[in-house]
Scaffold this motif. Structure first.
Motif, PDB file in Angstrom:
ATOM      1  N   THR A 249      33.501  51.309  39.645  1.00  0.00           N
ATOM      2  CA  THR A 249      34.944  51.126  39.526  1.00  0.00           C
ATOM      3  C   THR A 249      35.683  51.963  40.566  1.00  0.00           C
ATOM      4  O   THR A 249      35.174  52.985  41.040  1.00  0.00           O
ATOM      5  N   MET A 250      36.887  51.523  40.892  1.00  0.00           N
ATOM      6  CA  MET A 250      37.816  52.289  41.725  1.00  0.00           C
ATOM      7  C   MET A 250      39.221  52.081  41.171  1.00  0.00           C
ATOM      8  O   MET A 250      39.708  50.951  41.128  1.00  0.00           O
ATOM      9  N   GLY A 251      39.853  53.135  40.739  1.00  0.00           N
ATOM     10  CA  GLY A 251      41.217  53.056  40.232  1.00  0.00           C
ATOM     11  C   GLY A 251      42.205  53.569  41.264  1.00  0.00           C
ATOM     12  O   GLY A 251      42.202  54.767  41.584  1.00  0.00           O
ATOM     13  N   ASN A 252      43.025  52.681  41.798  1.00  0.00           N
ATOM     14  CA  ASN A 252      44.010  53.043  42.836  1.00  0.00           C
ATOM     15  C   ASN A 252      43.347  53.740  44.021  1.00  0.00           C
ATOM     16  O   ASN A 252      43.826  54.767  44.506  1.00  0.00           O
ATOM     17  N   ILE A 253      42.246  53.168  44.487  1.00  0.00           N
ATOM     18  CA  ILE A 253      41.536  53.704  45.643  1.00  0.00           C
ATOM     19  C   ILE A 253      41.652  52.767  46.844  1.00  0.00           C
ATOM     20  O   ILE A 253      42.052  53.186  47.934  1.00  0.00           O
ATOM     21  N   LEU A 254      41.339  51.487  46.652  1.00  0.00           N
ATOM     22  CA  LEU A 254      41.338  50.549  47.780  1.00  0.00           C
ATOM     23  C   LEU A 254      42.682  50.501  48.492  1.00  0.00           C
ATOM     24  O   LEU A 254      42.750  50.371  49.717  1.00  0.00           O
ATOM     25  N   HIS A 255      43.775  50.599  47.724  1.00  0.00           N
ATOM     26  CA  HIS A 255      45.087  50.426  48.364  1.00  0.00           C
ATOM     27  C   HIS A 255      45.459  51.584  49.290  1.00  0.00           C
ATOM     28  O   HIS A 255      46.428  51.485  50.048  1.00  0.00           O
ATOM     29  N   ASP A 256      44.690  52.675  49.251  1.00  0.00           N
ATOM     30  CA  ASP A 256      44.984  53.808  50.131  1.00  0.00           C
ATOM     31  C   ASP A 256      44.669  53.516  51.594  1.00  0.00           C
ATOM     32  O   ASP A 256      45.142  54.243  52.474  1.00  0.00           O
ATOM     33  N   TRP A 257      43.883  52.454  51.871  1.00  0.00           N
ATOM     34  CA  TRP A 257      43.263  52.319  53.180  1.00  0.00           C
ATOM     35  C   TRP A 257      43.594  50.985  53.856  1.00  0.00           C
ATOM     36  O   TRP A 257      44.028  50.040  53.216  1.00  0.00           O
ATOM     37  N   ASP A 258      43.301  50.937  55.161  1.00  0.00           N
ATOM     38  CA  ASP A 258      43.469  49.694  55.912  1.00  0.00           C
ATOM     39  C   ASP A 258      42.344  48.720  55.540  1.00  0.00           C
ATOM     40  O   ASP A 258      41.423  49.054  54.787  1.00  0.00           O
ATOM     41  N   GLU A 259      42.417  47.493  56.060  1.00  0.00           N
ATOM     42  CA  GLU A 259      41.465  46.460  55.654  1.00  0.00           C
ATOM     43  C   GLU A 259      40.032  46.818  56.033  1.00  0.00           C
ATOM     44  O   GLU A 259      39.096  46.591  55.252  1.00  0.00           O
ATOM     45  N   GLU A 260      39.834  47.395  57.200  1.00  0.00           N
ATOM     46  CA  GLU A 260      38.485  47.762  57.629  1.00  0.00           C
ATOM     47  C   GLU A 260      37.851  48.761  56.657  1.00  0.00           C
ATOM     48  O   GLU A 260      36.673  48.634  56.290  1.00  0.00           O
ATOM     49  N   THR A 261      38.629  49.736  56.221  1.00  0.00           N
ATOM     50  CA  THR A 261      38.104  50.738  55.289  1.00  0.00           C
ATOM     51  C   THR A 261      37.897  50.140  53.909  1.00  0.00           C
ATOM     52  O   THR A 261      36.922  50.475  53.216  1.00  0.00           O
ATOM     53  N   LYS A 262      38.789  49.256  53.488  1.00  0.00           N
ATOM     54  CA  LYS A 262      38.590  48.561  52.220  1.00  0.00           C
ATOM     55  C   LYS A 262      37.242  47.841  52.198  1.00  0.00           C
ATOM     56  O   LYS A 262      36.478  47.917  51.227  1.00  0.00           O
ATOM     57  N   LEU A 263      36.946  47.123  53.276  1.00  0.00           N
ATOM     58  CA  LEU A 263      35.684  46.389  53.368  1.00  0.00           C
ATOM     59  C   LEU A 263      34.493  47.346  53.368  1.00  0.00           C
ATOM     60  O   LEU A 263      33.461  47.070  52.752  1.00  0.00           O
ATOM     61  N   MET A 264      34.634  48.483  54.032  1.00  0.00           N
ATOM     62  CA  MET A 264      33.563  49.474  54.044  1.00  0.00           C
ATOM     63  C   MET A 264      33.277  49.991  52.638  1.00  0.00           C
ATOM     64  O   MET A 264      32.114  50.104  52.217  1.00  0.00           O
ATOM     65  N   LEU A 265      34.321  50.287  51.883  1.00  0.00           N
ATOM     66  CA  LEU A 265      34.152  50.794  50.522  1.00  0.00           C
ATOM     67  C   LEU A 265      33.543  49.730  49.609  1.00  0.00           C
ATOM     68  O   LEU A 265      32.661  50.032  48.786  1.00  0.00           O
ATOM     69  N   MET A 266      33.994  48.494  49.744  1.00  0.00           N
ATOM     70  CA  MET A 266      33.439  47.420  48.931  1.00  0.00           C
ATOM     71  C   MET A 266      31.970  47.163  49.283  1.00  0.00           C
ATOM     72  O   MET A 266      31.154  46.857  48.408  1.00  0.00           O
ATOM     73  N   LYS A 267      31.619  47.322  50.558  1.00  0.00           N
ATOM     74  CA  LYS A 267      30.223  47.136  50.974  1.00  0.00           C
ATOM     75  C   LYS A 267      29.344  48.227  50.381  1.00  0.00           C
ATOM     76  O   LYS A 267      28.219  47.973  49.922  1.00  0.00           O
TER      77      LYS A 267
END
Length: 346
Positions: A249-267
């Motif tokens: 889970t991630m609570g209010n984490i993805l929205h902190d970052w740009d799209e490239e970083t979002k994809l990195m975290l999801m990967k």
């Protein structure tokens, strides 16, 4: 002359343009702990509140202040001016009494102490694309917050308070029966892990965040008496692989970052999950037509203020990212208010 639906009306313009007045009146009341004091005393007169807060303004301005809080629905009042007695409403008694576990004022405290001033620079943020917070001189936002113990506690309490209802809703509503382990990435004070363990007795949970959060999360876990099934483990999601788990889970984490970083975290989440595992992000997910979830849109602008490049997103955005990473399917689970859980299945 009777107004028609297409007759010009400045009401909404004026209400919105002066909304910061309303906000500051409520935020100052939280700072003054008016609702906590009223919860203890039940009712108080204007003069009693003035004395308790050591206010130096005129009596009339004290009445204006308290009656404004009444007009906004934050206080009850019997009587008028000198004869008035003020008390909490059911909502302020439950959510804004600092002595209750249901207190959400931590977020309001941070709004008042940090974000109220930073949002005064929204025009500069839009013109320059640069963040407007403590890290404006080039530091990392989280390094700046985490370096100050008091500021870190305020930030952690804010995040826990604003998400508590959503975490409880997720813990009670999502079907955890197929899973045994959960890791909450960027777990802050450990609240999500605690709520899942509390409502799902078969689950073992880890709150995973930077080392500076460990004392705060460990204290919260000890107070919950769930140390046997909830642990706080330190890690850095930019440097380390995520711990393996059935649910991440991630609570209010993805929205902190740009799209490239979002994809990195999801990967990274995808790689830490087994086949059939699930990734859950909890955010103020913007509706796909981008015209209903106003808080989601404002939160995205807040990410401009806070990070410069972070942004909130729609479920359609999330589905595209999940597909790019390799997740098999996605779904969305509405939580409380404007918040939803977007879910990707491996």
């Amino acid at each position: 002359m009777e107004q028609t639906s297409n007759h010009p009306n400045a009401g909404n313009i004026m209400q919105t343009s002066t909304a910061f007045w309303t906000s500051k009146i409520l935020l100052s009341a939280v700072k003054f702990q008016i609702f906590t004091t009223l919860a203890k005393n039940k009712t108080m007169s204007g003069s009693e509140i003035k004395t308790d807060l050591d206010l130096k303004c005129t009596d009339r301005h004290v009445f204006d202040y308290l009656d404004a809080l009444t007009t906004f629905g934050f206080l009850n009042r019997e009587g008028l001016l000198d004869t008035a007695k003020y008390s909490n409403t059911i909502d302020t008694d439950f959510f804004l009494d600092k002595n209750k576990p249901s207190y959400i004022g931590g977020m309001l405290e941070m709004l008042n102490n940090r974000l109220y001033g930073f949002w005064g620079n929204l025009e500069e943020a839009l013109l320059t694309g640069m963040l407007q917070n403590e890290a404006k001189n080039g530091e990392n936002l989280f390094d700046a917050i985490y370096a100050d113990e008091d500021r870190l506690k305020e930030f952690t309490n804010a995040m826990s308070g604003i998400q508590m209802g959503n975490f409880i809703h997720l813990a009670q509503t999502f079907d955890f029966s197929k899973y045994k382990t959960l890791v909450d990435i960027g777990g802050s004070g450990g609240t999500l892990s605690i709520m899942v363990a509390k409502h799902q007795p078969h689950m073992n949970c880890i709150s995973w965040d930077l080392p500076s959060l460990a004392p705060i999360s460990n204290n919260t876990i000890e107070n919950s008496h769930l140390q046997d099934r909830v642990k706080a483990i330190s890690g850095d999601f930019f440097k380390d692989q995520f711990p393996k788990a059935d649910v991440i889970t991630m609570g209010n984490i993805l929205h902190d970052w740009d799209e490239e970083t979002k994809l990195m975290l999801m990967k990274k989440a995808y790689e830490a999950l087994p086949d059939g595992g699930v990734f859950i992000a909890i955010e103020n997910v913007i509706d796909d037509e981008r015209k209903k979830n106003a808080l989601g849109l404002m939160m995205s602008l807040n990410m401009l203020i806070e990070t410069g490049t972070g942004f909130d997103y729609t479920f359609a955005d999330f589905k595209n990212w999940a597909k790019t990473i390799g997740f098999k399917s996605t779904s969305i689970l509405p939580l409380t208010g404007p918040t939803s859980a977007v879910i990707a299945y491996k």
